[in-house]
Motif scaffolding. Structure first.
Motif, mmCIF file in Angstrom:
data_model
loop_
_atom_site.group_PDB
_atom_site.id
_atom_site.type_symbol
_atom_site.label_atom_id
_atom_site.label_comp_id
_atom_site.label_asym_id
_atom_site.label_seq_id
_atom_site.Cartn_x
_atom_site.Cartn_y
_atom_site.Cartn_z
ATOM 1 N N PRO A 213 0.738 -1.076 0.057
ATOM 2 C CA PRO A 213 -0.237 0.010 -0.227
ATOM 3 C C PRO A 213 0.521 1.686 -0.053
ATOM 4 O O PRO A 213 2.245 1.161 0.570
ATOM 5 N N ILE A 214 0.706 2.514 -0.649
ATOM 6 C CA ILE A 214 0.829 4.094 -0.040
ATOM 7 C C ILE A 214 0.703 4.267 0.384
ATOM 8 O O ILE A 214 -1.211 4.110 1.147
ATOM 9 N N PHE A 215 1.298 5.140 1.606
ATOM 10 C CA PHE A 215 0.678 6.057 2.391
ATOM 11 C C PHE A 215 1.129 6.982 2.854
ATOM 12 O O PHE A 215 2.339 7.391 2.161
ATOM 13 N N LYS A 216 0.662 7.897 3.826
ATOM 14 C CA LYS A 216 1.108 9.143 4.557
ATOM 15 C C LYS A 216 0.540 8.704 5.977
ATOM 16 O O LYS A 216 -1.141 9.143 5.658
ATOM 17 N N GLU A 217 1.435 9.976 6.254
ATOM 18 C CA GLU A 217 1.221 10.442 8.126
ATOM 19 C C GLU A 217 0.812 11.771 7.540
ATOM 20 O O GLU A 217 1.453 12.740 7.532
ATOM 21 N N TYR A 218 -0.015 12.153 8.868
ATOM 22 C CA TYR A 218 -0.698 13.682 9.225
ATOM 23 C C TYR A 218 -0.967 13.917 10.416
ATOM 24 O O TYR A 218 -1.390 12.711 11.069
ATOM 25 N N MET A 219 -0.608 15.119 10.700
ATOM 26 C CA MET A 219 -1.379 15.077 11.856
ATOM 27 C C MET A 219 -2.243 16.258 12.404
ATOM 28 O O MET A 219 -2.572 16.576 13.407
ATOM 29 N N SER A 220 -2.794 16.476 10.967
ATOM 30 C CA SER A 220 -4.244 16.720 10.651
ATOM 31 C C SER A 220 -5.314 16.304 10.014
ATOM 32 O O SER A 220 -4.793 15.982 9.170
ATOM 33 N N ASP A 221 -6.118 16.834 11.383
ATOM 34 C CA ASP A 221 -7.122 15.957 9.686
ATOM 35 C C ASP A 221 -7.819 16.588 8.668
ATOM 36 O O ASP A 221 -8.096 15.821 7.997
ATOM 37 N N ASP A 222 -8.061 18.150 9.308
ATOM 38 C CA ASP A 222 -8.203 18.871 7.385
ATOM 39 C C ASP A 222 -7.079 18.237 6.410
ATOM 40 O O ASP A 222 -7.599 17.886 5.389
ATOM 41 N N GLU A 223 -5.576 18.058 6.992
ATOM 42 C CA GLU A 223 -5.001 17.714 6.059
ATOM 43 C C GLU A 223 -4.368 16.437 5.342
ATOM 44 O O GLU A 223 -5.253 16.024 4.197
ATOM 45 N N ALA A 224 -5.560 15.250 6.291
ATOM 46 C CA ALA A 224 -5.662 14.050 6.054
ATOM 47 C C ALA A 224 -7.312 14.309 5.411
ATOM 48 O O ALA A 224 -6.827 13.275 3.870
ATOM 49 N N VAL A 225 -8.417 14.806 5.852
ATOM 50 C CA VAL A 225 -9.428 15.229 4.561
ATOM 51 C C VAL A 225 -8.823 15.593 3.250
ATOM 52 O O VAL A 225 -9.620 14.782 2.246
ATOM 53 N N ARG A 226 -8.009 16.272 3.206
ATOM 54 C CA ARG A 226 -7.678 17.586 1.493
ATOM 55 C C ARG A 226 -6.815 16.058 0.552
ATOM 56 O O ARG A 226 -7.054 16.161 -0.500
ATOM 57 N N ALA A 227 -5.552 15.000 1.809
ATOM 58 C CA ALA A 227 -5.296 14.030 0.422
ATOM 59 C C ALA A 227 -6.017 13.508 0.132
ATOM 60 O O ALA A 227 -5.608 12.954 -0.955
ATOM 61 N N ILE A 228 -7.277 12.344 1.003
ATOM 62 C CA ILE A 228 -8.512 11.645 0.203
ATOM 63 C C ILE A 228 -9.138 12.288 -0.774
ATOM 64 O O ILE A 228 -9.239 11.292 -1.539
ATOM 65 N N LYS A 229 -9.346 13.668 -0.235
ATOM 66 C CA LYS A 229 -9.839 13.465 -1.360
ATOM 67 C C LYS A 229 -9.299 13.775 -2.747
ATOM 68 O O LYS A 229 -9.856 13.384 -4.307
ATOM 69 N N LYS A 230 -8.168 14.315 -2.769
ATOM 70 C CA LYS A 230 -7.103 14.759 -4.424
ATOM 71 C C LYS A 230 -7.096 12.757 -4.414
ATOM 72 O O LYS A 230 -6.703 12.415 -5.429
ATOM 73 N N LEU A 231 -6.239 11.975 -3.533
ATOM 74 C CA LEU A 231 -5.986 10.311 -3.266
ATOM 75 C C LEU A 231 -7.681 10.005 -5.064
ATOM 76 O O LEU A 231 -7.604 9.224 -5.333
ATOM 77 N N LYS A 232 -8.502 10.345 -4.051
ATOM 78 C CA LYS A 232 -9.519 10.042 -4.904
ATOM 79 C C LYS A 232 -9.935 10.203 -6.143
ATOM 80 O O LYS A 232 -11.103 9.510 -7.059
ATOM 81 N N THR A 233 -9.467 11.356 -6.804
ATOM 82 C CA THR A 233 -9.286 11.293 -8.318
ATOM 83 C C THR A 233 -7.956 9.901 -8.649
ATOM 84 O O THR A 233 -8.202 10.448 -10.037
ATOM 85 N N GLN A 234 -7.137 9.955 -8.383
ATOM 86 C CA GLN A 234 -6.311 8.521 -8.477
ATOM 87 C C GLN A 234 -6.577 7.534 -8.555
ATOM 88 O O GLN A 234 -6.047 6.520 -9.905
ATOM 89 N N VAL A 235 -7.193 6.995 -7.166
ATOM 90 C CA VAL A 235 -7.032 5.390 -6.686
ATOM 91 C C VAL A 235 -8.618 4.965 -6.574
ATOM 92 O O VAL A 235 -9.492 5.995 -6.106
ATOM 93 N N ASN A 236 -9.291 4.028 -6.771
ATOM 94 C CA ASN A 236 -10.690 3.909 -6.606
ATOM 95 C C ASN A 236 -11.095 3.611 -4.538
ATOM 96 O O ASN A 236 -10.279 3.439 -3.833
ATOM 97 N N THR A 237 -12.225 4.805 -4.825
ATOM 98 C CA THR A 237 -12.559 4.762 -2.717
ATOM 99 C C THR A 237 -12.568 3.661 -2.926
ATOM 100 O O THR A 237 -12.450 3.897 -1.120
ATOM 101 N N ASP A 238 -12.846 2.444 -3.190
ATOM 102 C CA ASP A 238 -12.622 1.203 -1.889
ATOM 103 C C ASP A 238 -11.574 0.789 -1.191
ATOM 104 O O ASP A 238 -11.230 -0.041 -0.694
#
Length: 115
Positions: free
Chosen positions: A4-29
């Motif tokens: 798996p690819i991954f990244k650690e965040y110390m902020s929920d907002d940063e994690a949510v932004r990263a997920i939204k961007k990632l969803k354009t490239q990776v299947n949400t499932d």
């Protein structure tokens, strides 16, 4: 199994932004949120429309064992079921202890990174 690819965040907002961007490239499932606290994981996953590691990923047997495990052991088991090695799972679990939010994606196309 692809690592798996991954990244650690110390902020929920940063994690949510990263997920939204990632969803354009990776299947949400295939996008997962992991934190040290189940309620925290629920909040971030719900905000971002991502997944939590559950019975579908771990299997029924591991899920039952997790009921009786210490939180650290449960988190390591979940990380290993996503495809992390035992050593990586231990390192990531120690970051979760410090309050990190881990965003992980399985079956990501080559070249995709979590930003």
């Amino acid at each position: 199994m692809q690592k798996p690819i991954f990244k650690e965040y110390m902020s929920d907002d940063e994690a949510v932004r990263a997920i939204k961007k990632l969803k354009t490239q990776v299947n949400t499932d295939n996008i997962y949120v992991i934190t040290h606290d189940d309620e925290h994981t629920d909040r971030v996953a719900n905000r971002a429309g991502a997944n939590k590691v559950g019975v579908d990923e771990t299997g029924f047997g591991v899920s039952v064992k997790n009921i009786f495990r210490k939180k650290e052991d449960e988190l390591r088991a979940k990380l290993e079921k996503l495809g992390f090695s035992e050593t990586e799972a231990k390192q990531l679990e120690s970051e979760l202890d410090k309050g990190a939010v881990i965003v992980a994606a399985t079956e990501a196309p080559e070249g995709v990174v979590v930003e």
